[in-house]
Motif scaffolding. Sequence first.
Motif, PDB file in Angstrom:
ATOM      1  N   UNK A   1       0.818  -1.185   0.000  1.00 52.00           N
ATOM      2  CA  UNK A   1       0.000   0.000   0.000  1.00 52.00           C
ATOM      3  C   UNK A   1       0.870   1.260   0.000  1.00 52.00           C
ATOM      4  N   UNK A   2       1.981   1.225   0.724  1.00 54.93           N
ATOM      5  CA  UNK A   2       2.882   2.376   0.760  1.00 54.93           C
ATOM      6  C   UNK A   2       3.438   2.638  -0.642  1.00 54.93           C
ATOM      7  N   UNK A   3       3.799   1.572  -1.333  1.00 56.86           N
ATOM      8  CA  UNK A   3       4.352   1.731  -2.679  1.00 56.86           C
ATOM      9  C   UNK A   3       3.320   2.360  -3.602  1.00 56.86           C
ATOM     10  N   UNK A   4       2.115   1.836  -3.582  1.00 54.07           N
ATOM     11  CA  UNK A   4       1.060   2.308  -4.482  1.00 54.07           C
ATOM     12  C   UNK A   4       0.651   3.743  -4.189  1.00 54.07           C
ATOM     13  N   UNK A   5       0.558   4.103  -2.920  1.00 50.14           N
ATOM     14  CA  UNK A   5       0.044   5.420  -2.551  1.00 50.14           C
ATOM     15  C   UNK A   5       1.109   6.504  -2.401  1.00 50.14           C
ATOM     16  N   UNK A   6       2.329   6.123  -2.044  1.00 51.25           N
ATOM     17  CA  UNK A   6       3.309   7.146  -1.687  1.00 51.25           C
ATOM     18  C   UNK A   6       4.593   7.130  -2.516  1.00 51.25           C
ATOM     19  N   UNK A   7       4.937   6.012  -3.094  1.00 51.29           N
ATOM     20  CA  UNK A   7       6.181   5.944  -3.855  1.00 51.29           C
ATOM     21  C   UNK A   7       5.929   6.069  -5.356  1.00 51.29           C
ATOM     22  N   UNK A   8       5.042   5.238  -5.891  1.00 49.51           N
ATOM     23  CA  UNK A   8       4.774   5.279  -7.332  1.00 49.51           C
ATOM     24  C   UNK A   8       4.237   6.615  -7.836  1.00 49.51           C
ATOM     25  N   UNK A   9       3.335   7.277  -7.113  1.00 47.86           N
ATOM     26  CA  UNK A   9       2.863   8.565  -7.638  1.00 47.86           C
ATOM     27  C   UNK A   9       3.983   9.595  -7.823  1.00 47.86           C
ATOM     28  N   UNK A  10       5.007   9.514  -7.011  1.00 51.43           N
ATOM     29  CA  UNK A  10       6.091  10.493  -7.111  1.00 51.43           C
ATOM     30  C   UNK A  10       7.127  10.075  -8.155  1.00 51.43           C
ATOM     31  N   UNK A  11       7.561   8.822  -8.116  1.00 50.13           N
ATOM     32  CA  UNK A  11       8.626   8.366  -9.008  1.00 50.13           C
ATOM     33  C   UNK A  11       8.113   7.831 -10.336  1.00 50.13           C
ATOM     34  N   UNK A  12       6.851   7.452 -10.378  1.00 49.04           N
ATOM     35  CA  UNK A  12       6.260   6.980 -11.626  1.00 49.04           C
ATOM     36  C   UNK A  12       6.965   5.762 -12.171  1.00 49.04           C
ATOM     37  N   UNK A  13       7.260   5.788 -13.450  1.00 51.08           N
ATOM     38  CA  UNK A  13       7.883   4.644 -14.123  1.00 51.08           C
ATOM     39  C   UNK A  13       9.405   4.786 -14.223  1.00 51.08           C
ATOM     40  N   UNK A  14       9.960   5.636 -13.386  1.00 53.55           N
ATOM     41  CA  UNK A  14      11.408   5.857 -13.405  1.00 53.55           C
ATOM     42  C   UNK A  14      12.127   4.595 -12.942  1.00 53.55           C
ATOM     43  N   UNK A  15      13.162   4.203 -13.647  1.00 51.38           N
ATOM     44  CA  UNK A  15      13.930   3.018 -13.275  1.00 51.38           C
ATOM     45  C   UNK A  15      14.688   3.276 -11.982  1.00 51.38           C
ATOM     46  N   UNK A  16      14.819   2.249 -11.174  1.00 48.96           N
ATOM     47  CA  UNK A  16      15.476   2.376  -9.873  1.00 48.96           C
ATOM     48  C   UNK A  16      16.899   2.903 -10.033  1.00 48.96           C
ATOM     49  N   UNK A  17      17.604   2.443 -11.043  1.00 50.07           N
ATOM     50  CA  UNK A  17      18.978   2.897 -11.251  1.00 50.07           C
ATOM     51  C   UNK A  17      19.061   4.366 -11.636  1.00 50.07           C
ATOM     52  N   UNK A  18      17.955   4.951 -12.055  1.00 52.32           N
ATOM     53  CA  UNK A  18      17.939   6.358 -12.456  1.00 52.32           C
ATOM     54  C   UNK A  18      17.512   7.288 -11.317  1.00 52.32           C
ATOM     55  N   UNK A  19      17.116   6.726 -10.185  1.00 58.95           N
ATOM     56  CA  UNK A  19      16.710   7.537  -9.039  1.00 58.95           C
ATOM     57  C   UNK A  19      17.961   7.951  -8.275  1.00 58.95           C
ATOM     58  N   UNK A  20      18.120   9.226  -8.091  1.00 54.87           N
ATOM     59  CA  UNK A  20      19.297   9.776  -7.424  1.00 54.87           C
ATOM     60  C   UNK A  20      18.951  10.237  -6.008  1.00 54.87           C
ATOM     61  N   UNK A  21      19.986  10.499  -5.249  1.00 53.20           N
ATOM     62  CA  UNK A  21      19.811  10.985  -3.876  1.00 53.20           C
ATOM     63  C   UNK A  21      18.974  12.258  -3.855  1.00 53.20           C
ATOM     64  N   UNK A  22      19.185  13.134  -4.827  1.00 48.22           N
ATOM     65  CA  UNK A  22      18.423  14.391  -4.885  1.00 48.22           C
ATOM     66  C   UNK A  22      16.936  14.120  -5.134  1.00 48.22           C
ATOM     67  N   UNK A  23      16.621  13.084  -5.909  1.00 51.18           N
ATOM     68  CA  UNK A  23      15.216  12.718  -6.130  1.00 51.18           C
ATOM     69  C   UNK A  23      14.561  12.260  -4.830  1.00 51.18           C
TER      70      UNK A  23
END
Length: 80
Positions: A1-23
């Motif tokens: 539920x946390x992933x669906x409601x709080x993580x995916x809406x912000x990061x969307x379809x961004x690949x994990x390797x493309x997520x940076x500390x600043x993100x």
Amino acid sequence: MVVRLHILPFFGRKKVLRIRRSDIQKWMNHYFEIVDDDGNEEYSYGSRLRYLSVLKSIFHYGFTNWRYWRRIRQTNKKYQ
């Protein structure tokens, strides 16, 4: 539920390797900035910590699996 409601809406379809500390910092700041009508934080410290913990678990799981499959591929190349 946390992933669906709080993580995916912000990061969307961004690949994990493309997520940076600043993100991740922007994502955390997003939850600091949300306040209710009285000016109180909408999300408690514990909730934000839980969201971050879930995100860290996703990174850990992805990295562990990536290392495992990389090692398997390298081992198979030796015997071919």
